[in-house]
Design a protein around this motif. Structure first.
Motif, PDB file in Angstrom:
ATOM      1  N   SER A  78       0.932  -1.174  -0.022  1.00  0.00           N
ATOM      2  CA  SER A  78      -0.284  -0.010   0.008  1.00  0.00           C
ATOM      3  C   SER A  78       0.807   1.346  -0.022  1.00  0.00           C
ATOM      4  O   SER A  78       1.800   1.554   0.722  1.00  0.00           O
ATOM      5  CB  SER A  78      -0.808   0.117   1.198  1.00  0.00           C
ATOM      6  OG  SER A  78      -1.444   1.362   1.447  1.00  0.00           O
ATOM      7  N   THR A  79       0.486   2.146  -0.936  1.00  0.00           N
ATOM      8  CA  THR A  79       1.097   3.437  -1.029  1.00  0.00           C
ATOM      9  C   THR A  79       0.794   4.379   0.188  1.00  0.00           C
ATOM     10  O   THR A  79      -0.136   4.174   0.811  1.00  0.00           O
ATOM     11  CB  THR A  79       1.234   4.147  -2.294  1.00  0.00           C
ATOM     12  OG1 THR A  79      -0.261   4.349  -2.542  1.00  0.00           O
ATOM     13  CG2 THR A  79       1.897   3.275  -3.230  1.00  0.00           C
ATOM     14  N   LYS A  80       1.281   5.477   0.066  1.00  0.00           N
ATOM     15  CA  LYS A  80       0.907   6.492   1.316  1.00  0.00           C
ATOM     16  C   LYS A  80      -0.434   7.126   1.162  1.00  0.00           C
ATOM     17  O   LYS A  80      -1.234   7.177   2.201  1.00  0.00           O
ATOM     18  CB  LYS A  80       1.893   7.424   1.168  1.00  0.00           C
ATOM     19  CG  LYS A  80       1.769   8.648   2.529  1.00  0.00           C
ATOM     20  CD  LYS A  80       2.826   9.536   2.657  1.00  0.00           C
ATOM     21  CE  LYS A  80       2.971  10.641   3.809  1.00  0.00           C
ATOM     22  NZ  LYS A  80       3.973  11.551   4.019  1.00  0.00           N
ATOM     23  N   GLU A  81      -0.778   7.139  -0.021  1.00  0.00           N
ATOM     24  CA  GLU A  81      -2.498   7.562  -0.244  1.00  0.00           C
ATOM     25  C   GLU A  81      -3.419   6.246  -0.395  1.00  0.00           C
ATOM     26  O   GLU A  81      -4.476   6.096  -0.684  1.00  0.00           O
ATOM     27  CB  GLU A  81      -2.593   8.268  -1.614  1.00  0.00           C
ATOM     28  CG  GLU A  81      -2.482   7.324  -2.895  1.00  0.00           C
ATOM     29  CD  GLU A  81      -0.836   7.729  -3.233  1.00  0.00           C
ATOM     30  OE1 GLU A  81      -0.685   7.671  -4.408  1.00  0.00           O
ATOM     31  OE2 GLU A  81      -0.244   7.706  -2.519  1.00  0.00           O
ATOM     32  N   ILE A 127       8.052   2.139   0.336  1.00  0.00           N
ATOM     33  CA  ILE A 127       6.801   2.423  -0.528  1.00  0.00           C
ATOM     34  C   ILE A 127       5.616   2.837   0.180  1.00  0.00           C
ATOM     35  O   ILE A 127       4.627   3.572  -0.221  1.00  0.00           O
ATOM     36  CB  ILE A 127       6.486   0.916  -1.243  1.00  0.00           C
ATOM     37  CG1 ILE A 127       7.477   0.465  -2.039  1.00  0.00           C
ATOM     38  CG2 ILE A 127       5.008   1.305  -2.181  1.00  0.00           C
ATOM     39  CD1 ILE A 127       7.853   1.248  -3.466  1.00  0.00           C
ATOM     40  N   SER A 128       5.336   2.392   1.367  1.00  0.00           N
ATOM     41  CA  SER A 128       4.409   2.997   2.242  1.00  0.00           C
ATOM     42  C   SER A 128       4.298   4.232   2.623  1.00  0.00           C
ATOM     43  O   SER A 128       3.290   4.588   3.125  1.00  0.00           O
ATOM     44  CB  SER A 128       4.199   1.952   3.383  1.00  0.00           C
ATOM     45  OG  SER A 128       3.967   0.413   3.218  1.00  0.00           O
ATOM     46  N   VAL A 133       2.368   8.566  -7.402  1.00  0.00           N
ATOM     47  CA  VAL A 133       3.079   9.470  -8.363  1.00  0.00           C
ATOM     48  C   VAL A 133       4.467   9.621  -8.193  1.00  0.00           C
ATOM     49  O   VAL A 133       5.131   9.750  -9.374  1.00  0.00           O
ATOM     50  CB  VAL A 133       2.232  10.984  -8.334  1.00  0.00           C
ATOM     51  CG1 VAL A 133       2.693  11.622  -6.990  1.00  0.00           C
ATOM     52  CG2 VAL A 133       2.568  11.557  -9.547  1.00  0.00           C
ATOM     53  N   ASP A 134       4.900   9.725  -7.190  1.00  0.00           N
ATOM     54  CA  ASP A 134       6.613   9.776  -6.801  1.00  0.00           C
ATOM     55  C   ASP A 134       7.321   8.551  -7.308  1.00  0.00           C
ATOM     56  O   ASP A 134       8.356   8.676  -7.651  1.00  0.00           O
ATOM     57  CB  ASP A 134       6.638  10.357  -5.262  1.00  0.00           C
ATOM     58  CG  ASP A 134       6.044  11.698  -4.985  1.00  0.00           C
ATOM     59  OD1 ASP A 134       5.961  12.395  -5.791  1.00  0.00           O
ATOM     60  OD2 ASP A 134       5.918  11.824  -3.644  1.00  0.00           O
ATOM     61  N   LEU A 135       6.829   7.434  -7.099  1.00  0.00           N
ATOM     62  CA  LEU A 135       7.608   6.265  -7.529  1.00  0.00           C
ATOM     63  C   LEU A 135       7.363   6.043  -8.885  1.00  0.00           C
ATOM     64  O   LEU A 135       8.294   5.248  -9.361  1.00  0.00           O
ATOM     65  CB  LEU A 135       6.666   5.084  -6.764  1.00  0.00           C
ATOM     66  CG  LEU A 135       6.601   4.920  -5.266  1.00  0.00           C
ATOM     67  CD1 LEU A 135       5.693   3.973  -5.026  1.00  0.00           C
ATOM     68  CD2 LEU A 135       7.942   4.705  -4.916  1.00  0.00           C
TER      69      LEU A 135
END
Length: 310
Positions: A78-81, A127-128, A133-135
């Motif tokens: 899971s990403t930050k958002e 990643i979390s 979008v930054d990745l």
């Protein structure tokens, strides 16, 4: 007696050859070796070339010092958002300290297993703590009008590029694998893929964006259409006006010419002209044979009819 001595001499010579053969070893280029005595390291790391050891008691372990490859299993993270994505990473590493490597992990397969735990954990944590979008972007942050509120939540000074995120992964992983005598050279993200739920959201967003662009094109097209129709109507009115003016001019000239011709013709014989006009009048009024014609005795027509010879 001599034959027995010969046999003993042969066995001794054969034994000496075996001992001599087991007392040296060759370390190839791109390798290093350590010597163990009953399983415990007995000395320093041996460099490429000819080396010696105690026969039968000591054992040689070779280690490849060339760059090796690590491939992790794809993980759902899971990403930050809170968008779930599949992340597949790879890394390059090499054995930096063979003695420490042998004591801590022993074999390359064990080292790969250790790196599975270390790198996967670092990748998951990194990643979390970053936005999707930054990745996937490689340039500096620029505000995108199509970003949702979650992606715009952080100011430009706090955003990272994909290279910076990978460098952070590498730095955090390096410190952990050094304790095993391993030098981690780099980490790369091979592939980022969306989960089905995220794909559906992205497709909906893409459709919405394309519809917005299409609506803009349609609006611009309608504006251009109205402008073209306006110009066409203006040009049409101009053409019609010029045509009417030209037509009126031609008709005026024709009427003037006709009047001139009539005037010249009638001036030659006024009596005949009056008679001709009377006949025209009679022709127009006497269309129906059953109709009755009432004329005055003072009219020219009555005069001509009275004087006509039957």
């Amino acid at each position: 007696m001599k034959s027995c001595l010969s046999v003993v001499f042969i066995f001794l010579l054969f034994g000496l050859l075996i001992v001599a053969n087991d007392s040296y070893f060759v370390v190839s280029e791109g390798q290093k070796a350590i010597v163990t005595r009953f399983g415990a390291p007995s000395g320093e790391v041996r460099e490429p070339g000819l080396n010696f050891k105690t026969p039968f008691i000591e054992e040689v372990h070779y280690f490849d010092t060339r760059i090796l490859k690590w491939d992790g299993a794809p993980n759902q993270i899971s990403t930050k958002e809170k968008r779930y994505i599949w992340v597949d990473c790879t890394a390059r590493w090499r054995i930096k300290d063979p003695l420490l490597f042998y004591k801590s992990v022993g074999t390359v397969s064990s080292a790969q297993s250790k790196m599975d735990d270390i790198i996967d954990s670092v990748v998951r944590d990194t990643i979390s703590s970053n936005y999707l979008v930054d990745l996937v972007r490689s340039s500096d942050y620029k505000k995108d009008p199509n970003m949702d509120s979650g992606e715009e939540a952080v100011l430009s000074g706090q955003r990272k590029t994909r290279g910076e995120i990978i460098a952070e992964m590498l730095e955090n992983s390096k410190n952990s694998v050094l304790t095993y005598g391993i030098e981690l050279l780099d980490i790369q993200i091979k592939r980022i893929n969306y989960t089905d739920k995220v794909l559906e959201t992205i497709y909906d967003r893409m459709i919405s964006e394309r519809n917005k662009v299409a609506a803009q094109y349609r609006s611009e097209g309608e504006g251009q259409k109205a402008e073209i129709l306006g110009e066409m109507e203006k040009e049409l009115r101009k053409i019609n006006s010029e045509a009417r003016m030209k037509s009126a001019e031609i008709i005026g000239k024709a009427d003037a010419e006709a009047a001139r011709i009539y005037s010249e013709a009638y001036s030659k014989d006024p009596e005949f002209y009056a008679f001709y006009r009377s006949l025209e009048s009679l022709e127009k009024t006497a269309i129906n044979r059953n109709s009755k014609l009432v004329i005055s005795t003072d009219s020219d027509l009555y005069k001509y009819l009275k004087n006509a010879k039957h």
